[in-house]
Design an enzyme around this catalytic site. Structure first.
Site, short mmCIF file in Angstrom:
data_model
loop_
_atom_site.label_atom_id
_atom_site.label_comp_id
_atom_site.label_asym_id
_atom_site.label_seq_id
_atom_site.Cartn_x
_atom_site.Cartn_y
_atom_site.Cartn_z
CD GLU A 1 -1.87 1.96 2.93
OE1 GLU A 1 -1.44 2.89 2.87
OE2 GLU A 1 -2.28 0.54 4.09
CG HIS A 2 3.44 2.53 3.50
ND1 HIS A 2 4.42 3.36 4.09
CD2 HIS A 2 2.21 2.25 4.37
CE1 HIS A 2 3.41 3.48 5.25
NE2 HIS A 2 2.43 2.81 5.56
#
Lengths: 433, 426
Positions: free
Chosen positions: A77-78
């Protein structure tokens, strides 16, 4: 109204008049649009059925499951925010959209809220999530940032008391592992692993797009047609976890610098097939039952409050996901053991004495009001539509379920849940400061 | 449409917002008083005690049963700080009558219940009853004690206390443990009478129609004996002080670094420029602090700034390994200095402006945010809508942003870190 060439299905909720449009885009991506008259802002969320629990899964043709390091969904996600030549935040800076993302147990969601330049922002969202770019150097950089996020979580008593509880409830199910993983587990993450996860889970057939607010289905479809990339269907299946019914241990403690003990008293909810979700009716029945057991009008709540055993931090909840479900009562208390034992006694008393029609009616009314009120905000509406889609629950089904739930449905949960062998008490005790 | 404040009594303003977009109606009543150490505790307990000690439903469980029947209507009690003032807030939220399963008239009943809570508590022998007072005292003490649990909020609060020592801004909005502990039903009853007499009052009502609630509230305030509103504190007199550096140690894994900046008197009055400067420096995920301290140096998960226009205080905070704290602080100062020198691009200004504009224009889509927006303007002579605040950003020039940055000075550096020898470098 959507044009005749599109295949939108309109779904309306009869008590509130709330409506949304649904279609499956030719790329395989399901899309929900919930126009809200008079609203200035729009909220879009692009989510995948991939969360922290997905460390063990089967893809098409596999006979052995793939196993991955803890925290990889969150790491991914990051990293998706960074493409080869730009980062998503710099792109959103030009439209003014307020963007973010989160990873939960069973999903990863990328979102933005905007009051202007909606189409440009939606294009950015769909584009960056479909354009992975990972290198050794960018992965190393992110390990520094996420290490600090993990450290922050280690110092958060409210987070520790929850994850300690899950560790004491679950033997095998990965819901017990912290969503961000550990410093050691994220050190094992490589660009190759990230690409592998991306290609498995970020397939339109495994995802959903939801938009609500100042928006029309045509606007969304026009951007989707331009931006979504075709993709071959590939299936991914969560491995069923053979999780025992009983808890790991009935008590777990940790010392931290807190003023007074924090507790979560939880009951493990047994999911027989190890991977399904509760139905809308069961979820609403769970909410009604919790209100009857420990709501502010209950005997239990008022007795504990008058005895000085709980304070304004007291709360309760039921949450579920594939293969897990937890009934939870928590807060601060000088004597958490006494609180846990009172909760257990109250459940036993209700099993014997039953739930009165009055108590059921007023708790049911409260749950109905809560569901109606949750349709106020565009962020809530979009998130709920996404969560319900992934859980196989129809849009807005909680409102109808709350309006029509029966006392029997509530009593059935009371009879079948809350076995003492499924309970555990998680404590954060003051370390002295 | 420009909302208008209607005076209901001296120092009592009513803002009615008719809106049929929402599923709920919300009535918020805020009593504002100067935040002072000697009175903070006795005022802070009031919203909680008024909710518990309601004349119509003196038994708390009966009150909650009634609220459940009214489709889970909620009465929320809170205390917030607005600059050097304390706002005692009670809010009633209920679903709109259109959605009641049997078409009951709920909203008017909830609004009336809230009014009666404020003016007609269940007194015994002329004051709040002992048991309820003791119960809410305990809850308030435990609320103050638990502030240490959230290390980021706790560290920010400690930095503000050091930065604004001697000002109302540094006083805890809930009062002190000793102050709350010493309260008696008589003290609290006197505080209630004083609050009704001397508070400036801001009422925001959002519903499909405003009904009779404004008239009923007007009558109640008119009947409050000896009403004479106390002026609120709009700007503290400040003199420049030397920078103070404080390190406190607890059993923690991550250090929390907080830098406190203060504006002096009229410096900081250029609110639009201050807002833009803060957004550009550290208020967004494309700000200078996010891009440099987090993304380039990967020193932290968060590094951001926030400006409180009422207190004229800007805080920058970050969670870092203690061994990197010095490096993070140097980098934060470097970015702040860059803003003071005007060393940023027109693109940075434009990004900060569009981002803030989006924040402001979203407020009207959230009932609770809109109520907070208008209550926050209790200190202002004229109210502005979120859209007007967004429009004002367009007139801000680069020079005004630079002047805003130069008008604040760093006076407190606070760090919460691990105890010596524990966790260091882990």
């Amino acid at each position: 109204m959507p044009g005749s060439n599109s295949h939108w299905q309109e779904i309306c909720e009869r008590h509130t008049g709330e409506c949304c449009f649904k279609m499956v885009h030719p790329t395989g991506l399901p899309i929900f649009v919930c126009p809200k008259k008079g609203y200035r802002s729009s909220y879009a969320v692009f989510g995948t059925r991939y969360g922290s629990i997905d460390t063990l899964f089967y893809t098409t043709g596999d006979d052995k499951p793939t196993e991955l390091p803890a925290g990889i969904a969150h790491f991914l996600e990051h990293k998706l925010f960074e493409n080869e030549d730009s980062d998503a935040f710099s792109r959103y800076a030009k439209t003014g959209a307020s963007a973010n993302a989160y990873t939960s147990f069973d999903r990863t969601a990328y979102l933005f809220n905007c009051t202007d330049k909606f189409e440009e922002s939606l294009h950015i969202l769909l584009d960056f999530v479909q354009t992975p770019y990972f290198t050794e150097q960018t992965v190393r950089k992110e390990q520094g940032i996420i290490s600090q996020e993990i450290r922050m979580g280690e110092d958060s008593p409210s987070r520790r008391v929850l994850f300690n509880l899950l560790r004491s409830l679950y033997h095998k199910h990965p819901v017990q592992i912290d969503i961000a993983g550990t410093i050691d587990s994220i050190a094992q993450i490589t660009p190759e692993l990230l690409y592998g996860c991306y290609n498995t889970f970020y397939n339109p057939h495994n995802m959903v797009l939801v938009v609500s607010g100042n928006v029309t289905p045509e606007q969304v479809l026009a951007v989707a047609d331009k931006t979504l990339k075709p993709s071959d269907f590939s299936s991914v299946e969560r491995a069923a976890i053979d999780e025992p019914k009983e808890v790991v241990k009935p008590r777990i403690e940790q010392n931290m610098p807190v003023a007074s003990p924090l507790f979560y008293y939880g009951y493990k909810d047994y999911i027989p097939d190890g991977k399904s979700y509760r139905t809308p009716e069961q979820l609403v029945a769970a909410g009604v039952l919790l209100e009857v057991i420990a709501g502010r009008s209950s005997q239990l709540y008022n007795r504990l409050m008058n005895q000085g055993l709980i304070n304004s931090s007291f709360s309760f909840d039921y949450f579920d996901g594939p293969g897990y479900g937890v009934w939870i009562f928590g807060g601060e208390s000088a004597n958490p053991d006494a609180v846990a034992s009172s909760i257990s006694d109250e459940i036993a008393r209700l099993r014997t004495d039953g739930v009165s029609e009055d108590a059921f009616e007023s708790a049911r009314n409260a749950l109905y009001g809560k569901q109606v009120a949750s349709l106020n905000d565009v962020d809530n509406v979009s998130d709920s539509l996404m969560i319900d889609y992934f859980a196989g629950r129809p849009p807005f089904s909680a409102v109808e379920a709350a309006a029509s739930i029966s006392r029997q449905a509530v009593l059935k949960l009371l009879d079948t849940c809350f076995d003492e062998s499924q309970a555990s008490l998680s404590l954060i005790l003051p370390s002295g400061h | 449409m420009q909302p208008v404040r209607h005076p209901l009594a001296e120092g009592v303003n009513f803002l009615g917002i008719t809106d049929d977009r929402f599923k709920t109606a919300q009535l918020t009543v805020a009593l504002l008083l100067p935040l002072q150490e000697q009175t903070a505790s006795s005022y802070a307990i009031l919203p909680f005690l008024l909710r518990r000690n309601c004349g119509e439903y003196p038994d708390f469980s009966a009150l909650q049963r009634r609220l459940n029947q009214l489709y889970g209507a909620r009465i929320l009690a809170d205390v917030i700080r607005i600059g050097s003032n304390q706002a005692l807030i009670l809010t009633a939220v209920s679903i709109d009558d259109r959605f009641a399963l049997n078409r009951e008239a709920i909203t008017q009943q909830c609004a009336e219940l809230l009014r009666s809570m404020i003016f007609e508590p269940a007194f015994k022998d002329g004051h709040f009853n002992d048991d309820d007072t003791e119960l809410e005292k305990r809850c308030l003490v435990e609320l103050i004690q638990s502030e240490i649990n959230d290390k980021r909020l706790y560290s920010r609060q400690r930095c503000e206390q050091i930065l604004c020592e001697g000002e109302g801004y540094a006083v805890n909005r809930y009062g002190t443990i000793d102050g709350v502990g010493a309260l008696t039903p008589e003290h609290v009853t006197n505080a209630w009478k004083r609050a009704l007499q001397s508070a400036q009052v801001c009422i925001v009502y959002q519903a499909t129609s405003c009904g009779a609630i404004a008239d009923n509230l007007a009558k109640s305030f008119a009947a409050a004996a000896g009403r004479a509103p106390t002026p609120l504190i709009t700007a503290e007199k400040r003199t420049i002080k030397n920078k103070r550096e404080v390190v406190e140690r607890l059993d923690v894994n991550q250090a929390k670094l907080v830098l406190g900046f203060k504006a002096y008197n009229s410096a900081g009055d250029d609110i639009a420029a201050m807002r833009l400067m803060n957004a550009l420096l550290g208020g967004t995920p494309h700000s200078l602090l996010f891009k440099n301290v987090r993304e380039k140096l990967s020193l932290c998960y968060y590094c951001s700034s926030s400006y409180d226009r009422f207190g004229r205080v800007l805080l920058i905070d970050s969670g870092v390994d203690e061994q990197n704290a010095k490096k993070a602080q140097e980098q934060i100062i470097k970015q702040y200095d860059a803003v003071c020198r005007g060393d940023f691009t027109d693109g940075d200004i434009e990004s900060a402006r569009t981002s803030l504009e989006n924040q402001f224009r979203s407020i009207e889509d959230h009932q609770s945010s809109l109520a907070t927006w208008y209550i926050g303007q209790s200190l202002d002579n004229n109210i502005s809508t979120p859209a007007q605040a967004a429009d004002e950003l367009y007139s801000v020039t680069r020079d005004r942003i630079v002047n805003a940055a130069r008008s604040i000075s760093l006076e407190a550096v606070y760090m919460l870190a691990a105890k010596e020898g524990e966790h260091a470098g882990k």
